[in-house]
Design an enzyme around this catalytic site. Sequence first.
Site, PDB file in Angstrom:
ATOM      1  NE  ARG A 113      -3.774  -0.240   2.254  1.00 28.76           N
ATOM      2  CZ  ARG A 113      -4.649  -0.038   3.239  1.00 28.76           C
ATOM      3  NH1 ARG A 113      -4.708  -0.865   4.259  1.00 28.76           N
ATOM      4  NH2 ARG A 113      -5.460   0.990   3.185  1.00 28.76           N
ATOM      5  CG  ASP A 306     -13.632   1.438   5.196  1.00 28.07           C
ATOM      6  OD1 ASP A 306     -12.776   1.413   4.293  1.00 28.07           O
ATOM      7  OD2 ASP A 306     -13.391   1.851   6.340  1.00 28.07           O
TER       8      ASP A 306
END
Length: 425
Positions: A113, A306
Amino acid sequence: MKVTGESIVPGDKSITHRALLLAGLIPSTSRLHRPLTSLDAAASARLVRAVGGRVSPLRRGAVVSVSGAARWRSPGATIRCGNSGTTARLGLGLLAGHPVTATLTGDRSLRRRPMQRVIAPLAAMGARFHPADTDRLPVTIEGGPLRSIRWELPVSSAQLKSAVLLAGLVGGVPVAVREPHGLSRDHTERFLRLLGQRVTAEEGWITFEPGAPLSAFELTIPGDPSSAAFLVGAALLAESGELVIRDVGLNPTRTAFLSVVERMGGSLRGELRSEGPGEPIGDLVVRPSTLRGTVVGGSEIPGLIDEVPLLAVLAARSEGETRFDQVGELRVKESDRLALIAENLRVLGYRAETGENQLFVAGSDQPPVGRVRTAGDHRLAMAFGVLGTVPGARVEIDDRASRRRELSRLLRDPGADRQNDPAPW
Ligand code: S3P
């Protein structure tokens, strides 16, 4: 399936991270009621312990005590952030203002990431990084005296915004950050205000100015709306029943999925019960519904970042098509969520496509059948677990810890969450 009764969900993950990390700066003892006790939360507790703080074990049902340290010390070993991007990014912000040298790493997912987006503003404030130009963990940070900055973030992200605000806090310097496309969750801003700091939001700029010295706090953490979203999904797709989810955080920067579900025709109500301290809390009431496709995008995205996997599986069970715009950020979450959502929906017999920054899902009432690949991403496992509850479904999830079982455990056992096993990273 009938989904009925009352449930509660585990404590909010974002607030738990912030509570652990901020308490880690305060020498007297803070007490956290109902924190999340998952592996991600354990990673933040580990970071606090590594720099000299004391954190009692994170056990379900136990109050967690944190006695921090005003001046952090260099950890004796690499800090293992596990799967937790929030631990790594907020942790770097906090380490930046202490006279320490620390190396942070993570699991395979976290090591892919992007980190330069947090390294760049912290380096501009005066922290040093080795290697300086890396975009990936592991990275070593040398903290020290910091200077004030005004920084325009490349993406709307609470983790990046928080890293800069927290660096301002530990460095004792004013900072301002701007988010480009809508406001991400504002838990850090609320927490800092609760701790007597000055944080304002004006014309897209969030400004922090150092305020009172920090003192210990006692906080009850609301239920995580992102966990509640999976139960909401199961109840919407159910054949009968009514589900009430109690004590959920209803911070408006987290609840954009409620408006999308309503737009899709879902019977879902958020009932606010208290404003605080710091965070609004209430109940969600949800009933089975016939859903229709919609367009999700723009400034709405940071408030439901999310929940896209869950909304995508709801879209697959809706009439018509759903388009998600400006969702490219999902490619750098715990997995390439965009690609995996589409791939898995196709495997299960639905039509789904991605663009660089977009996701299209066509609804169908055919039962999903097939094996889902999660790449260890818990939100994908949970979302496809929800899809596996519809009549005639045969959805197998590749995850060892079978999230389908976890979902039914959550439905039967309010308050259940992942065990606090030691992380291998
Ligand atoms: C989080 C922010 C979000 C979210 C993550 C938790 C936080 O990430 O996806 O699960 O606690 O600040 P970004 O800020 O990178 O969008």
